[in-house]
Design an enzyme around this catalytic site. Sequence first.
Site: not given
Lengths: 651, 251
Positions: A56-57, A59, A280, A344, A455
Amino acid sequence: MNQTFLNAPPEESARILDARIPPGPLERKWTDHRGHVSLVSPANKRKHTILVVGTGLAGGAAAAALGELGYRVLNFCIQDSPRRAHSVAAQGGINASKNYQNDGDSDFRLFYDTVKGGDFRAREANVYRLAELSGAIIDQCVAQGVPFAREYGGTLANRSFGGAQVSRTFYARGQTGQQLLLGAYGSLMRQVAAGTVTMLARREMLDLVLVDGRARGIVCRNLVTGELETYAGDAVLLATGGYSTVFYLSTNAVNCNNSAAWRCHKRGAFFANPCFTQIHPTCIPQEAETQSKLTLMSESLRNDGRVWVPAKAGDHRSAAEIPESERDYYLERIYPAFGNLVPRDIASRAAKRMCDEGKGVGKTGRAVFLDFQAALERLGRPVIAERYGNLFHMYEEITAEDPYRVPMRIYPAPHYTMGGLWVDYNLMTTIPGLFALGEANFSDHGANRLGASALMQGLADGYFVIPYTLGAYLAEWRPQPISTEHEAFAQAAAEVRQGIQSLLEVAGKEPVRDLWRRLGHICWERVGMSREASGLNQALEEIRDLRKSFWQEVCIPGGERELNRSLEMAIRVADYLEFAELLAMDALHREESCGGHFREEFRTPEGEALRDDERFTYVAAWEYTGDLQRPRLHKENLKFEHVQPGQRSYK
Amino acid sequence: MSTQSMSFNLRVWRQEGPQEPGRLVDYKVVDISPEMSFLEMLDELNVQLTRKGERPVEFDSDCREGICGMCGLVITGVAHGPLSATTTCTLRMRHFQDGQTIEVEPFRAAAFPVLRDLVVDRTALDRIIQAGGFVSQNAGSAPDGNAIPIPKDDAENAMDAASCIGCGACVAACPNASAFLFTSAKVSQLAYLPQGRPEARRRVASMVRQMDLEGFGNCTNHGECEAVCPKEVSIHHIARMRKEYWKAMLG
C-alpha cells in the site's frame, strides 16, 4: 480460562516504554536527528536484504524508496498485483501544510489540528514530523505524474476536510488513494525493472523469524501453491494495514486482515491502543445480512452536503414530504463553528444518537440524510457532478436511488484503526529489526484520525522516514549475513504448518464466513461505536465461546497445498478470535472516552466524550504472555509540551 | 431488509489447476436478494457448497467497491457483466431476471493463464508497467508541486486515462486479446503531463514491445475494450498511443 482473569485489572509492567524521541525543540527534532544518525555507505546498501510486507502507500513507497537507495528489497503482497493494496480505495484526499491558499496554514497548524483531532492521545514529536514532511509528499507525487485536481491557472487545487478550518487537502477527483498508490506502484515497478526490488505477489506472511532476538526473516504461504516459503533479511518492515475487518463488515477490502501483525505480536512486538478504532460517518447503510462489505462515501461530501433527520421521532415520511421547518440539521445546530465538518468521531456518534432517539431514516431506521439540494441550487448540477460525480454514481449503483433527486442515506461503519504495533520515533517495534509503517503502527493519529491524514502518514513513513531510520539501525548494528538455512526458519515454518494442520483437522460443518460474521456481530454490538463495562465483559465471554465453537465447527473444504480461499480466511479468523479479546480488554481497561473510543459511562452532560487525562494520558502497549494468558500492560506516558490538552470543542 | 428472494441457474467454469482441463458445471443458487452483488451471490453459492461438503468456487476479489481491479468475471459472455461502467463486484443481482441461467467464466487470454476455477494470472500487466509506465523520479528530489503549472484540461484528461484499474477486462473482451487499452491509458496519462515528456519516446516503445512479448494480440479497432471498461477509459487513448509510438519510431 476462568472468567475472573478476564475481569481483573491488567497486570502492569513497572518499566516505562521509551519512545526514543530525539532531544531539542519540536521543530528541530527530525532535522537534527536526520543529520546525526549513522549512514550506510552506497556500496554497502546492496549487501542488505530488506523484507517489506505490504504494497500500500506505506509499503509500496518504502520498497520503492529503499530500492532507489540501492538496498536489495523483497516486497510481498497478498493480492495478485501490488497496485491493488487497499490504499487504492481512499477517496477524499491527502493533507499538506503548503498554505497554497494563503488561509493561515502552517506545519504547526497541521500538527495542532492532528493532535487535537486525535483527542490528545498521539505522540507530539511524531505528529510534528508528519506535518513537516507533508509538503514534500505532494511534491513527490506531482513529480511522479499524479493527476491532482488543478485550478484554471494550472496550480494545484485544495478543499477543506473534516476537523480543519483551512483548505489543505489535495485530491484527484474521488480517487486520491488510487492515484497516489499508482504513483508509488509506478516507482515500485521501476525498481523491479532495475533489479533492486523483487516482487512476491500472492504471498501471505504468517510468521516472523527471530534470530538472537532480532527480526531476520518471515514465513509466507504462497497463496497459489499453498507451499510455505521462508525469506531471510536484515530487517522486516510491516506495512500490512489495520484490523477493521475484525468487525466483519467494514469499509476495508475483504482480504484485509491482522494476521501478520498479530503473529509479530505473539513473537514479542507490543500491540498499542487496540481499542482506538475509527467508525466513519459517511457510509452507505447496511441493507442485508448477507452483505460482504460496507461502502464508504468520501467525507468530502460533507463539504456541500447537509446532514439532517426528521425533527420528530418516528416520522416515516419521505425526505421530500418533510418541510424545512420539520427537519433537524443537527450537526449545524449542535456544532455551529464546524457544522457538517466536525471530525469523524463526533459526526458518527451524533448520527448514532439521532437513530437511537428514533429519528433514523430508511427501511432500517439506521441512517441519516446527507442532502445536496442546497448545494445543487447554489452551484448547479455541473459543479456538483465535477466534484462528486463518481461518488454519486457509486451511490446510485448500490442503492438504486439518484442522489441528485433524493438525499443520500448514510450511516457510520468501521473504517480505520488508529491502534497497531507499538513503534518508537524510528518506527521500530519492540522487536529489534521489525519496523511498522502506515496503518499497521499506532503512532500518529491518537484516538481519532482526521480525514485525509492516512494517506499522508503512509507516504511520510514510506518515502521519507524509514529510509533514514532503517539506515541508522543497520549502520549501528552491522548485521552478519543470514540465510534460510538457519534452524530458526525451519522451526518457524514447522510451527506455521502445525497451525494450518490443526485447522484442517477440525473438519466441522460451519463455513468460515458464518463464524467470521458471528465474531463481527459481537465486536460491532459490544466493542463498536460505544462501549460499556458490562457489554465488554460480555463480549470477552462471547469471544471465548465463539473461539471454542470455531475450533469445533469450522469447515475448510480442500487441502493445504493448493489455492484455497476458505483456508486463507480460516487462518485470518482464527487470529482475529485471539485479537478480538485484546481489543475488548483494552477498551475495558481504558476508563475514559476519547476519540473513537467512547465509553457510555464517561461522557459530559451534553453526551460528548469525557477524557480522563489524570489517569490515561498514556499509550497502552500490550505484551503477549502466552495463549490464554493475561497480557501485560506497558505504558508510554504522553507529554504535551506544545498543545495544551483541553476539552475538544467544535462548537 | 428485502423480503424478495431470487434463484439462479449458474454454469460456472471449474478448473483444478493451470494444467488441468476445465469445464462448465451447473449449480442452482437460491435465496438471493436483489441488493446482493454478483460476488455476494457467489459467496452465498460457496456457503451452500461448503455446507454440502463440496469444494467452493475460487474467484479473485478484494475491495468490493470497484476500485482495486482484482475481481473480473465473464458473465454470460460479457466481461464484468451486462451493465456498463461496472465491475463484477459492484454489479447487483437486481439487474438479472429471477430464474435466469448465468454463465460464469474467467477472463480468458493466452497471457492470462487460469490458476484455478475463475482465478487468472494477470502479472503480464505489471510487466508492461515495469517496461516504462512511470516517471523516473527518486524520492526526495522533486521540485515544489506548484513549480510546474498544468492546464486544468490536461490534468483532467490525464486523470481520465489514469482511472484505469488494471482489471484486464479490455483484454478479456477483445477478440485479439489485445492489451492496447490498458497500455495506452498509462502512455496517454503521462503524455498529457509535462512530467512524462522527458521519457516519452523510450516509454511507449518499451511498453509496446513488452505487450507483444507477453503474447497480447494487436488492436484491430473492434472497440469491445471500451465497451466493457468499468472506468470508461476511452479508445481515443489508443489513438494517442499510436501517435506517440510513431513519434518515437520516426522522430
